[in-house]
Write a protein that holds these residues in place. Structure first.
Motif, PDB file in Angstrom:
ATOM      1  N   PRO A 159       0.821  -1.213   0.000  1.00 54.06           N
ATOM      2  CA  PRO A 159       0.000   0.000   0.000  1.00 54.06           C
ATOM      3  C   PRO A 159       0.854   1.261   0.000  1.00 54.06           C
ATOM      4  O   PRO A 159       1.884   1.329   0.677  1.00 54.06           O
ATOM      5  N   ALA A 160       0.412   2.257  -0.772  1.00 51.92           N
ATOM      6  CA  ALA A 160       1.132   3.526  -0.832  1.00 51.92           C
ATOM      7  C   ALA A 160       0.954   4.271   0.485  1.00 51.92           C
ATOM      8  O   ALA A 160      -0.153   4.381   1.010  1.00 51.92           O
ATOM      9  N   THR A 161       2.040   4.772   1.032  1.00 50.58           N
ATOM     10  CA  THR A 161       1.964   5.495   2.289  1.00 50.58           C
ATOM     11  C   THR A 161       1.671   6.967   2.032  1.00 50.58           C
ATOM     12  O   THR A 161       1.926   7.502   0.945  1.00 50.58           O
ATOM     13  N   ARG A 162       1.149   7.625   3.028  1.00 58.44           N
ATOM     14  CA  ARG A 162       0.869   9.051   2.928  1.00 58.44           C
ATOM     15  C   ARG A 162       2.155   9.831   2.686  1.00 58.44           C
ATOM     16  O   ARG A 162       2.186  10.783   1.908  1.00 58.44           O
ATOM     17  N   LEU A 163       3.233   9.408   3.345  1.00 59.80           N
ATOM     18  CA  LEU A 163       4.502  10.106   3.183  1.00 59.80           C
ATOM     19  C   LEU A 163       5.047   9.957   1.759  1.00 59.80           C
ATOM     20  O   LEU A 163       5.568  10.904   1.175  1.00 59.80           O
ATOM     21  N   ALA A 164       4.940   8.743   1.205  1.00 56.38           N
ATOM     22  CA  ALA A 164       5.430   8.504  -0.155  1.00 56.38           C
ATOM     23  C   ALA A 164       4.650   9.336  -1.167  1.00 56.38           C
ATOM     24  O   ALA A 164       5.233   9.928  -2.087  1.00 56.38           O
ATOM     25  N   ASN A 165       3.334   9.379  -0.999  1.00 56.75           N
ATOM     26  CA  ASN A 165       2.509  10.167  -1.918  1.00 56.75           C
ATOM     27  C   ASN A 165       2.844  11.651  -1.824  1.00 56.75           C
ATOM     28  O   ASN A 165       2.892  12.364  -2.837  1.00 56.75           O
ATOM     29  N   PHE A 166       3.084  12.129  -0.605  1.00 60.13           N
ATOM     30  CA  PHE A 166       3.414  13.542  -0.445  1.00 60.13           C
ATOM     31  C   PHE A 166       4.781  13.846  -1.050  1.00 60.13           C
ATOM     32  O   PHE A 166       4.974  14.908  -1.650  1.00 60.13           O
ATOM     33  N   PHE A 167       5.721  12.913  -0.927  1.00 61.36           N
ATOM     34  CA  PHE A 167       7.032  13.146  -1.533  1.00 61.36           C
ATOM     35  C   PHE A 167       6.903  13.277  -3.053  1.00 61.36           C
ATOM     36  O   PHE A 167       7.583  14.112  -3.665  1.00 61.36           O
TER      37      PHE A 167
END
Length: 293
Positions: free
Chosen positions: A273-281
């Protein structure tokens, strides 16, 4: 082979001494010698020999050690992640990036990311595009940023940017004032190239008459090409994102004809699953790319 054997082997390789390794591992020197002998029997080749009274690894040991170090990097990342979760309640953001991307827009994206999440550690692993894709497929990295695609199962690939390459020349070069440089303009020029085997290298080679180009240096990093051009060691074709990010005052980046496409992709592993931090980066990366254009 087991973990104790690998740990002992690594310690001896790092210290070049079975006695010092024994101290680090809180055991005896004879015990270290016994474990190394067991490992040599397991792998089927000698790992160490005595040269002028000093312990020296064999070539086979050096080759094995490279893979061992990669495994221990993974273990170190696990320890760092556990410490981070204990301290911050979140893990480390792990980014894999090809050299041209890691040395250009990634630092800008990290700065924007850090302004919002200053306490989240970021680890950037730099490697070839194929290696970065493998890291991402196995979740060694949360995000992969690559310069070309390869047949790696278990990943989704999305085009991030596509731009035409520029010819970089020293600011004092005879072609520095041109608005466009053609392949024939570089006849006889010392040429600094990306390494053989990449898609971009193939496209670049196709633009030239091989008998009229003077290929002098190969390097996997566009940033290195720009630095060498800045030192008047030759000319090259690179992704324009690199020249815009480096802003080296001693070089000129000029449109090149015929066009050589440079593409950048985001690699994700859909089974994780895509993490919130990865998506924000990735949002920060997109913004950084836009600002650098």
């Amino acid at each position: 082979m087991n973990f104790k054997q690998i740990e002992t082997f690594r310690s001896v390789m790092l210290t070049r001494s079975m006695t010092v390794a024994a101290t680090q591992l809180h055991t005896s020197q004879p015990n270290v010698s016994r474990v190394i002998a067991q490992l040599e029997k397991e792998v089927g080749f000698p790992l160490f020999e005595r040269v002028a009274g000093r312990l020296a690894p064999t070539e086979e040991a050096e080759a094995l050690f490279r893979d061992v170090e990669r495994a221990f990097i993974g273990l170190d990342n696990l320890r760092d992640s556990a410490r981070s979760i204990r301290r911050l309640g979140t893990g480390t953001l792990r980014i894999g990036a090809a050299g041209s991307i890691a040395m250009s827009v990634v630092p800008l994206a990290i700065r924007a990311f850090g302004a919002v999440y200053p306490d989240v550690p970021i680890v950037v692993h730099t490697g070839s595009s194929a290696t970065v894709a493998k890291w991402t497929a196995t979740h060694f990295c949360d995000i992969g940023l690559v310069s070309y695609t390869s047949d790696i199962p278990g990943v989704d690939i999305t085009l991030l940017r596509q731009e035409n390459g520029v010819c970089v020349v020293p600011g004092t070069h005879r072609l520095a004032r041109r608005r466009r440089i053609r392949a024939s303009d570089l006849d006889g020029e010392r040429f600094i190239s990306l390494p053989y085997g990449s898609a971009t290298r193939l496209a670049t080679d196709a633009a030239f008459d091989p008998d009229r180009r003077l290929l002098t240096v190969e390097t996997p990093f566009a940033a290195t090409i720009c630095t060498m051009v800045n030192m008047d060691l030759g000319v090259g074709i690179v992704n324009p994102i690199v020249t815009r990010s480096l802003k080296l005052p001693g070089i000129r980046a000029i449109p090149f004809d015929p066009a050589v496409e440079f593409r950048s992709y985001v690699v994700r592993a859909p089974q994780f699953p895509a993490t919130r931090l990865a998506n924000f980066f990735l949002e920060c990366l997109d913004e950084a790319w836009t600002l650098s254009t």
